[in-house]
Design a protein around this motif. Sequence first.
Motif, PDB file in Angstrom:
ATOM      1  N   ILE A  49     -75.910  29.996 -46.178  1.00 22.44           N
ATOM      2  CA  ILE A  49     -75.697  28.662 -46.748  1.00 22.44           C
ATOM      3  C   ILE A  49     -75.062  28.822 -48.125  1.00 22.44           C
ATOM      4  O   ILE A  49     -75.632  29.419 -49.033  1.00 22.44           O
ATOM      5  CB  ILE A  49     -77.026  27.887 -46.864  1.00 22.44           C
ATOM      6  N   SER A  50     -73.852  28.299 -48.243  1.00 21.16           N
ATOM      7  CA  SER A  50     -73.121  28.429 -49.508  1.00 21.16           C
ATOM      8  C   SER A  50     -73.041  27.110 -50.261  1.00 21.16           C
ATOM      9  O   SER A  50     -72.701  27.105 -51.448  1.00 21.16           O
ATOM     10  CB  SER A  50     -71.704  28.959 -49.236  1.00 21.16           C
ATOM     11  N   ARG A  51     -73.319  25.988 -49.598  1.00 20.65           N
ATOM     12  CA  ARG A  51     -73.260  24.695 -50.275  1.00 20.65           C
ATOM     13  C   ARG A  51     -74.456  24.522 -51.207  1.00 20.65           C
ATOM     14  O   ARG A  51     -75.510  25.123 -50.981  1.00 20.65           O
ATOM     15  CB  ARG A  51     -73.252  23.556 -49.236  1.00 20.65           C
ATOM     16  N   PRO A  52     -74.302  23.694 -52.232  1.00 20.62           N
ATOM     17  CA  PRO A  52     -75.427  23.444 -53.139  1.00 20.62           C
ATOM     18  C   PRO A  52     -76.604  22.828 -52.382  1.00 20.62           C
ATOM     19  O   PRO A  52     -76.423  21.949 -51.530  1.00 20.62           O
ATOM     20  CB  PRO A  52     -74.848  22.468 -54.166  1.00 20.62           C
ATOM     21  N   VAL A  53     -77.787  23.308 -52.672  1.00 20.97           N
ATOM     22  CA  VAL A  53     -79.003  22.837 -52.004  1.00 20.97           C
ATOM     23  C   VAL A  53     -79.853  22.109 -53.046  1.00 20.97           C
ATOM     24  O   VAL A  53     -80.137  22.653 -54.133  1.00 20.97           O
ATOM     25  CB  VAL A  53     -79.787  24.014 -51.395  1.00 20.97           C
ATOM     26  N   ALA A  54     -80.239  20.887 -52.723  1.00 25.23           N
ATOM     27  CA  ALA A  54     -81.046  20.091 -53.657  1.00 25.23           C
ATOM     28  C   ALA A  54     -82.542  20.273 -53.427  1.00 25.23           C
ATOM     29  O   ALA A  54     -83.314  20.406 -54.365  1.00 25.23           O
ATOM     30  CB  ALA A  54     -80.674  18.606 -53.536  1.00 25.23           C
ATOM     31  N   ARG A  55     -82.946  20.260 -52.146  1.00 22.44           N
ATOM     32  CA  ARG A  55     -84.370  20.347 -51.827  1.00 22.44           C
ATOM     33  C   ARG A  55     -84.580  21.201 -50.585  1.00 22.44           C
ATOM     34  O   ARG A  55     -83.697  21.323 -49.737  1.00 22.44           O
ATOM     35  CB  ARG A  55     -84.958  18.951 -51.597  1.00 22.44           C
ATOM     36  N   ILE A  56     -85.784  21.746 -50.512  1.00 29.53           N
ATOM     37  CA  ILE A  56     -86.211  22.482 -49.317  1.00 29.53           C
ATOM     38  C   ILE A  56     -87.441  21.766 -48.791  1.00 29.53           C
ATOM     39  O   ILE A  56     -88.487  21.719 -49.449  1.00 29.53           O
ATOM     40  CB  ILE A  56     -86.546  23.948 -49.649  1.00 29.53           C
ATOM     41  N   ASP A  57     -87.322  21.205 -47.615  1.00 34.56           N
ATOM     42  CA  ASP A  57     -88.410  20.430 -47.022  1.00 34.56           C
ATOM     43  C   ASP A  57     -89.228  21.345 -46.105  1.00 34.56           C
ATOM     44  O   ASP A  57     -88.712  21.901 -45.125  1.00 34.56           O
ATOM     45  CB  ASP A  57     -87.830  19.258 -46.229  1.00 34.56           C
ATOM     46  N   MET A  58     -90.517  21.500 -46.416  1.00 34.39           N
ATOM     47  CA  MET A  58     -91.406  22.371 -45.635  1.00 34.39           C
ATOM     48  C   MET A  58     -92.498  21.572 -44.931  1.00 34.39           C
ATOM     49  O   MET A  58     -93.546  22.128 -44.581  1.00 34.39           O
ATOM     50  CB  MET A  58     -92.037  23.433 -46.548  1.00 34.39           C
TER      51      MET A  58
END
Length: 369
Positions: free
Chosen positions: A39-48
Amino acid sequence: MMQPANLQEDPRDDGTVVHLSGNLAVAHLGDLPEQLDAISRPVARIDMAQVDHIDTIGAWTVHRFAARHKAEIVGASEDATRLISEVGRDDEPMAIRPDPTPPLQRVLGEIGAATRMAGNTMVGLLGFFGATLVASWTLIKHPRRLRMNAVVQRLEVVGVSALAIIGLMSFLIGIVIAQQGSVQLRQFGLEVMTINLVGRLTFRELGVLMTAIMVAGRSGSAFAAQLGTMKLTEEIDAMRTIGVSPMEALVMPRVIAAIIMMPLLGFYASIVAIIGGGFLCAVALDIPPVTFVQRLREVVPITDLYVGMIKAPVFGLIIAICGCFQGMQVKANAEEVGNRTTAAVVQAIFLVIVLDAFFAVFFTWVGWI
């Protein structure tokens, strides 16, 4: 049955949201780390929210991904949040070598540490001396509690077994004193004054002092090693458990033996040193033994013998207390036994020499010169 680890990407205006689901344990991660790395795009949140289970490896994978993208972790359970937090706390750069300390600061730090250690040791030694006095008073009030068999055994260890080495040492010291003294006095034609030097020096100072140093190295170290080994194997704790006082059973027999034997060994060492000095005077200075003894009686006052015999039991007390105190301080491992044994010998010799200096000043002050 738990599902294997899986992820879904949800592109949004403020950044991609990565949804993790399934079992994030090491056995079920599969190629999830590779997918996250891709994953190279900017990531805002990680939902777990859909994660069923997570272990340390899974927590490390999530933490590393979140740290790389500076993403917020949401929806995680309490256990998962705590585990990721613990993993993140350990993810700190560690210096292979510590930063060099300025020389002045290092020297001052070592002096301070040594001073603090010396102060703590002296306070502990004074406390142990007080405990010895309490145990002595208890034995005076209850003589039946004194273990005479242990005292007799320590008398043999401290005194009888040391006669040979102390005798040899004293004989050689007497020879050395006489030889070196005669060389210096020959310049003034006063070789006969060698008898004065040998007699007064051995009875007043060297006989008792050298004996104390030998006993400290021989018996003081043995006391520390014996008690240290017993402390390490929890024998002393077992004695306390069954109601036996270690001070009365272990320390007092050694203290009593050292106090009793030191005057005897000191007198014995002085006599042997005198014999050594007389032997050299007879061989090198042609002074007959009869003349040597007669001159010795004239020039050596009885107060010199008193001085040595007064100092001897005090030296014995110091040696025994230092050895027993250091032995009782042993903790943790077998290496500590060696360290405490060394400390007992050094401490005893240091205190003996310091007390000998105090005694010299005191006896000069009272007129026993």
